[in-house]
Design a protein around this motif. Structure first.
Motif, PDB file in Angstrom:
ATOM      1  N   THR A   1     -50.424   7.676  -8.968  1.00 18.55           N
ATOM      2  CA  THR A   1     -49.211   7.221  -9.653  1.00 18.55           C
ATOM      3  C   THR A   1     -48.003   7.752  -8.874  1.00 18.55           C
ATOM      4  OG1 THR A   1     -49.352   9.131 -11.108  1.00 18.55           O
ATOM      5  CG2 THR A   1     -50.180   7.042 -11.976  1.00 18.55           C
TER       6      THR A   1
ATOM      7  N   SER B   1     -42.649  -2.309  -8.625  1.00 12.23           N
ATOM      8  CA  SER B   1     -43.278  -1.660  -9.782  1.00 12.23           C
ATOM      9  C   SER B   1     -44.632  -1.064  -9.412  1.00 12.23           C
ATOM     10  CB  SER B   1     -43.438  -2.663 -10.932  1.00 12.23           C
ATOM     11  OG  SER B   1     -44.160  -3.777 -10.458  1.00 12.23           O
ATOM     12  N   VAL B   2     -45.180  -1.486  -8.266  1.00 13.12           N
ATOM     13  CA  VAL B   2     -46.489  -0.984  -7.826  1.00 13.12           C
ATOM     14  C   VAL B   2     -46.455  -0.820  -6.307  1.00 13.12           C
ATOM     15  CG1 VAL B   2     -48.946  -1.582  -7.584  1.00 13.12           C
ATOM     16  CG2 VAL B   2     -47.759  -2.137  -9.694  1.00 13.12           C
TER      17      VAL B   2
ATOM     18  N   THR C   1     -48.958  -0.652  -3.077  1.00  9.31           N
ATOM     19  CA  THR C   1     -50.354  -1.002  -2.794  1.00  9.31           C
ATOM     20  C   THR C   1     -50.798  -0.415  -1.459  1.00  9.31           C
ATOM     21  OG1 THR C   1     -49.563  -3.058  -1.844  1.00  9.31           O
ATOM     22  CG2 THR C   1     -50.354  -3.146  -4.118  1.00  9.31           C
TER      23      THR C   1
ATOM     24  N   GLY D   1     -55.557  -2.243  -7.936  1.00  6.43           N
ATOM     25  CA  GLY D   1     -54.351  -2.358  -8.750  1.00  6.43           C
ATOM     26  C   GLY D   1     -53.172  -1.637  -8.151  1.00  6.43           C
ATOM     27  N   GLY D   2     -53.392  -0.801  -7.145  1.00  2.00           N
ATOM     28  CA  GLY D   2     -52.298  -0.058  -6.534  1.00  2.00           C
ATOM     29  C   GLY D   2     -51.836   1.099  -7.405  1.00  2.00           C
TER      30      GLY D   2
ATOM     31  N   PRO E   1     -48.910   2.557  -9.842  1.00  2.00           N
ATOM     32  CA  PRO E   1     -47.706   2.209 -10.614  1.00  2.00           C
ATOM     33  C   PRO E   1     -46.557   3.171 -10.317  1.00  2.00           C
ATOM     34  CG  PRO E   1     -49.428   3.131 -12.037  1.00  2.00           C
ATOM     35  CD  PRO E   1     -50.030   2.992 -10.664  1.00  2.00           C
TER      36      PRO E   1
END
Ligand code: UD1
Length: 360
Positions: A29, A45-46, A48, A59-60, A62
């Motif tokens: 995170t 927002s993410v 990767t 999902g990478g 956050p």
């Protein structure tokens, strides 16, 4: 699987660290303030992994947008975390002394809030992004007096083109040597002073809590996603921005100043190794993170101009008082203690860097 919080994970180095941790199979995170000195665009927002492996989290990572000086946001971000990789910082020489409170606030007060939060949350593993700027000048030896530590260079010498610092005892020329981690700390800029303070704060915190800290003293990092030319960026970004604009890189002094240019993907790998090292043993230690193959600033400029097919560099003789002449690392401790060895050579790295996108 290790759960890692990367502060500053949306930045130049931080986003490569996040990618490498994801590729290693960690759950990541990001906490990032989106500071305007580093970010001209809104944060994604993410983050990767650009090189996903089998273990990569598709999902990478956050991204939580918050100032590290906010203890509530820090506490929330630390929930369920095993290790913190603390990359968030303001870097560079800055504009002028009006920047001083911003450097201290973002680098030192923020670190203090983070460490207090980690103590409360019981998080006992930390990787700190430190810098070779903590050393000031690198290592030097005088033929007559052996290892010496030259003081800051004086304006009259620099203006007269005398760029090499003389022996502080006899005034004779010195030979530059590799700097090891046990060299005394001698910060010579506000940024450098805040990095020394971060090291000392994390060492005191580790003693109090019994935690494990690895401070990575980055040498001159370059690579894809570097910020464009700003008062807060290093020479590689400045040269790359010049070349992108069709201008010659302007090489200060006589171009003979030596640095160790280390590729950002190697720096990311060093962070992955350091995260593992914090699981193996406690206490505080520092490691130089460098390529082990020094180059001059003039060589970097020439290599970059050639690779980009741009105008040849101009050596201007200009100088900046905050600059040191030579600082090149002994990379041995990172090899023995972290198993880290840089893989990207300067010619190969610069060939990619010459065409890779810059940030923002
Ligand atoms: C740099 C960063 C520092 C970072 C460290 C390690 C500063 C000012 N910059 O330190 O934030 O932590 O690397 O990654 O602390 N130069 C030119 N032309 C230019 C600009 C610079 O020739 O247009 C020369 C400078 O005079 C200096 C050398 O390039 O001799 C390196 O400059 P720079 O990258 O800014 O500083 P470092 O001290 O290497």
């Amino acid at each position: 699987m290790t759960r890692v919080l990367v502060t500053g994970g949306a930045g130049f180095i931080g986003s490569h660290v996040v990618a490498a941790l994801l590729a290693a199979g960690d759950e990541v995170t990001v906490l990032d303030s989106g500071h305007p000195a580093a970010h001209r665009r809104p944060l994604p927002s993410v983050i990767t992994s650009d090189a996903p492996s089998d273990g990569a989290h598709s999902g990478g990572a956050p991204v939580q947008l918050a100032d590290l000086r906010d203890p509530v946001a820090v506490e929330a971000a630390l929930t369920g975390v095993d290790v913190v990789v603390h990359q968030a910082a303001m870097v560079g020489l800055g504009v002028d002394l009006n920047d001083l409170p911003e450097y201290v606030g973002n680098n030192d007060l923020a670190t203090a809030v983070l460490l207090a939060g980690m103590a409360r949350a019981g998080v006992r593993r930390l990787v700190l992004a430190s810098s070779m700027v903590v050393y000031g000048e690198g290592g030097y030896a005088c033929a007559a007096h052996g290892p010496v530590r030259p003081g800051p260079r004086v304006v009259d010498d620099l203006a007269a083109g005398r760029f090499e610092p003389p022996c502080p005892r006899c005034g004779e020329p010195l030979a530059p040597e590799l700097v090891g981690e046990d060299a005394p700390l001698d910060p010579r800029s506000v940024y450098a002073a805040t990095k020394v303070a971060q090291e000392h704060l994390t060492a005191a915190w580790a003693r109090e809590t019994g935690a494990a800290v690895v401070a990575l003293r980055y040498h001159n990092v370059y690579g894809p996603g570097m910020p464009r030319d700003t008062p807060y960026s290093g020479v590689a970004a400045i040269f790359r921005s010049a070349v992108a604009g069709g201008r010659p890189p302007r090489v200060y002094e006589d171009g003979g100043q030596r640095r160790d240019f280390v590729h950002v993907r190697d720096v990311a790998d060093a962070n992955v190794a350091a995260v593992a090292a914090t699981a193996a043993s406690g206490g505080w230690r520092a490691c130089n993170i460098a390529s082990g193959r020094p180059a001059t600033v003039g060589e970097l400029a020439a290599e970059l101009s050639r690779a980009a097919g741009g105008p040849a560099p101009v050596t201007t003789g200009e100088f900046r008082l905050g600059d040191v002449r030579h600082i090149v690392a002994h990379p041995g401790r990172a090899a023995t203690e972290l198993g880290f060895r840089a893989r990207v050579g300067l010619a190969e790295g610069v060939r990619e860097f010459a065409h890779a996108p810059l940030r923002g």
